[in-house]
Design a protein around this motif. Structure first.
Motif, mmCIF file in Angstrom:
data_model
loop_
_atom_site.group_PDB
_atom_site.id
_atom_site.type_symbol
_atom_site.label_atom_id
_atom_site.label_comp_id
_atom_site.label_asym_id
_atom_site.label_seq_id
_atom_site.Cartn_x
_atom_site.Cartn_y
_atom_site.Cartn_z
ATOM 1 N N GLU A 133 2.811 -13.850 -13.222
ATOM 2 C CA GLU A 133 1.735 -14.320 -13.390
ATOM 3 C C GLU A 133 1.750 -15.361 -14.710
ATOM 4 O O GLU A 133 1.614 -16.591 -13.932
ATOM 5 C CB GLU A 133 0.474 -14.164 -13.919
ATOM 6 N N GLN A 184 -5.157 -1.538 -3.990
ATOM 7 C CA GLN A 184 -5.483 -2.504 -3.743
ATOM 8 C C GLN A 184 -5.318 -3.267 -5.650
ATOM 9 O O GLN A 184 -4.438 -4.218 -5.383
ATOM 10 C CB GLN A 184 -7.136 -2.131 -4.555
ATOM 11 N N LEU A 185 -4.975 -2.409 -6.472
ATOM 12 C CA LEU A 185 -3.128 -2.932 -6.879
ATOM 13 C C LEU A 185 -1.971 -3.478 -6.262
ATOM 14 O O LEU A 185 -1.534 -4.968 -6.738
ATOM 15 C CB LEU A 185 -3.108 -2.119 -8.386
ATOM 16 N N GLU A 211 -1.733 -4.555 -2.936
ATOM 17 C CA GLU A 211 -2.998 -5.680 -2.462
ATOM 18 C C GLU A 211 -2.782 -6.781 -3.317
ATOM 19 O O GLU A 211 -1.827 -8.083 -3.563
ATOM 20 C CB GLU A 211 -4.010 -5.285 -2.374
ATOM 21 N N GLN A 212 -3.064 -6.409 -5.087
ATOM 22 C CA GLN A 212 -3.000 -8.106 -5.778
ATOM 23 C C GLN A 212 -1.383 -8.224 -5.998
ATOM 24 O O GLN A 212 -0.380 -9.139 -5.750
ATOM 25 C CB GLN A 212 -3.077 -7.257 -7.068
ATOM 26 N N ASN A 236 -0.243 -10.386 -2.901
ATOM 27 C CA ASN A 236 -0.318 -11.474 -2.904
ATOM 28 C C ASN A 236 0.193 -12.340 -3.477
ATOM 29 O O ASN A 236 0.677 -14.126 -3.712
ATOM 30 C CB ASN A 236 -1.399 -11.475 -3.072
ATOM 31 N N ARG A 237 0.740 -12.254 -5.291
ATOM 32 C CA ARG A 237 1.691 -12.919 -5.583
ATOM 33 C C ARG A 237 3.030 -12.752 -5.389
ATOM 34 O O ARG A 237 3.382 -14.209 -4.988
ATOM 35 C CB ARG A 237 1.910 -12.032 -6.849
ATOM 36 N N PRO A 263 1.313 -3.219 -12.606
ATOM 37 C CA PRO A 263 1.019 -4.392 -13.903
ATOM 38 C C PRO A 263 1.325 -5.230 -14.729
ATOM 39 O O PRO A 263 1.342 -6.866 -14.727
ATOM 40 C CB PRO A 263 -0.437 -3.559 -14.707
ATOM 41 N N ILE A 269 2.895 -7.815 -12.465
ATOM 42 C CA ILE A 269 2.227 -8.951 -11.781
ATOM 43 C C ILE A 269 1.766 -9.877 -12.802
ATOM 44 O O ILE A 269 1.553 -10.799 -12.509
ATOM 45 C CB ILE A 269 0.612 -8.150 -11.142
ATOM 46 N N ASP A 270 1.386 -9.555 -14.102
ATOM 47 C CA ASP A 270 2.108 -9.912 -15.200
ATOM 48 C C ASP A 270 3.124 -11.075 -15.814
ATOM 49 O O ASP A 270 2.608 -12.453 -15.592
ATOM 50 C CB ASP A 270 1.547 -9.224 -16.654
#
Ligand code: FAD
Length: 345
Positions: free
Chosen positions: A343, A244-245, A247-248, A251-252, A336, A339-340
């Motif tokens: 974002e 799931q991580l 996937e995030q 997606n980004r 993470p 991803i951060d």
């Protein structure tokens, strides 16, 4: 090391002089040419040029005349077009009969098919019918400069060696080729070529199966080989939720999730996501390997990526040997943070 295998030693000598041209089976589904067929048209063109023969596409279906023109644009000099209501959907019996009869009549020197579910089903049956050999799952094709024979290379013994196989005494020389390995042909709408309508001698009784319903697979299955970005997870994820991580992050980046076999075998993710020798061969612009050690069988499926980024807490993991960028660390801290960072861009 390389092994040269001669698949048909001991076979009686045949007159092979009548065999010419390179053929590509152009797999189509729902009136769309499959990407592997476009790759094979590119590769077939290169081989045909080296031997000095024509490239022919073999196209089966119903009402697919437009696709025949596309084959010419992708480099075919001739298209054998077999159209019939019984060829609309692939059936092993129907396609085998039509292609085998065509090969016996026209005598191609080389026949290439994609190593897709359909190609893997069709190719051995056709090879048996026309009494020749088949090299399955090739990753490289070359022409021997001395005798112009096709050198067909594929992983063998669990991916630990690359075997080069030569079909010496039979024709055609037949191979299935893994999707995603060869470069795609570039379309040129200005090219001209010949479309030959093949008379189809097929009846319902020739086909022992009936397609009742076509059930479509999930999006990821189609997307992996086409994806520009793949974020792949391995046993280092430690648990199925780790995907799931990933996937995030995928997606980004507008990408999809891939996986090593260890995670598929553990039941953490569906086999459609598996990259490698017994999974898919992928060629994205960016491949991010998270918690994947870099076994030879995994690398066989992703080493063609333009940029490989590896995240692994073991600095000696083999994946760093082929990575363009490596991050030594715990993926649960690194991903993470990525991803951060994305974002905030
Ligand atoms: P491992 O080798 O166990 O690696 C896990 C990695 O995660 C380690 O490098 C570890 O340092 C790292 N790690 C652990 N925790 C973390 C963390 N928190 N953060 C960061 N890193 C961490 N494999 C495939 O992938 N595809 C295939 O198609 C395939 N086909 C095969 C065919 C055959 C015939 C055979 C014999 C094998 C095949 N394999 C295939 C299996 C292959 O040999 C390996 O076993 C497999 O690729 C290992 O998967 P992995 O890298 O996820 O796991």
């Amino acid at each position: 090391f390389d092994a040269i295998l001669r698949e048909d030693q001991g076979a009686a000598e045949k007159d092979l002089s009548a065999y010419k041209n390179v053929w590509v089976f152009v797999e189509q589904r729902e009136d769309k040419i499959m990407p592997v067929a476009i790759e094979l048209l590119g590769e077939g063109k290169r081989l045909a040029k080296e031997i000095g023969v024509e490239l022919c596409a073999v196209l089966l279906g119903e009402d697919i005349g437009e696709l025949a023109k596309d084959c010419i644009a992708y480099g075919a000099d001739k298209v054998y077009l077999a159209q019939h209501p019984l060829l609309k959907v692939f059936t092993t019996d129907g396609y085998t009969k039509v292609i085998s009869e065509l090969i016996q009549a026209e005598k191609p020197e080389i026949v290439l098919l994609g190593a897709t579910h359909i190609g893997r089903d069709l190719a051995p049956r056709v090879a048996a019918r026309v009494d020749t050999g088949l090299t399955a799952d090739c990753t490289k094709l070359e022409i021997d400069q001395e005798d112009k024979k096709l050198l067909q290379t594929r992983p063998a013994f669990g991916g630990n060696i690359m075997a080069t196989i030569v079909c010496t005494k039979h024709r055609p020389q037949m191979a299935t080729v893994r999707p995603g390995v060869m470069d795609k042909a570039v379309s040129d709408a200005g090219r001209s070529g010949q479309i030959i309508e093949v008379p189809v001698n097929l009846e319902k009784k020739d086909i022992r199966t009936e397609v009742i319903k076509v059930v479509k697979s999930d999006k990821a299955m189609v997307a992996l080989e086409e994806a520009e970005v793949i974020v792949a997870g391995g046993r280092g994820l430690g648990k199925p939720e780790g995907f799931q991580l990933l996937e995030q992050l995928a997606n980004r980046l507008g990408g999809v999730v891939g996986a090593s076999r260890a995670t598929v075998d553990a039941g953490w993710i569906n086999h459609d996501h598996q990259v490698g020798q017994t999974g898919k061969t992928v060629k994205p612009r960016i491949y991010i390997a998270c918690g994947i050690s870099g076994a030879i069988q995994h690398m066989a499926g992703m080493q063609g990526a333009d940029i490989i980024i590896a995240i692994n807490k073991n600095p000696d993991a083999p994946i760093f040997g082929i990575a363009d960028y490596g991050i030594v660390g715990d993926l649960y801290e690194v991903v993470p943070a990525l991803i951060d960072g994305l974002e905030r861009v």
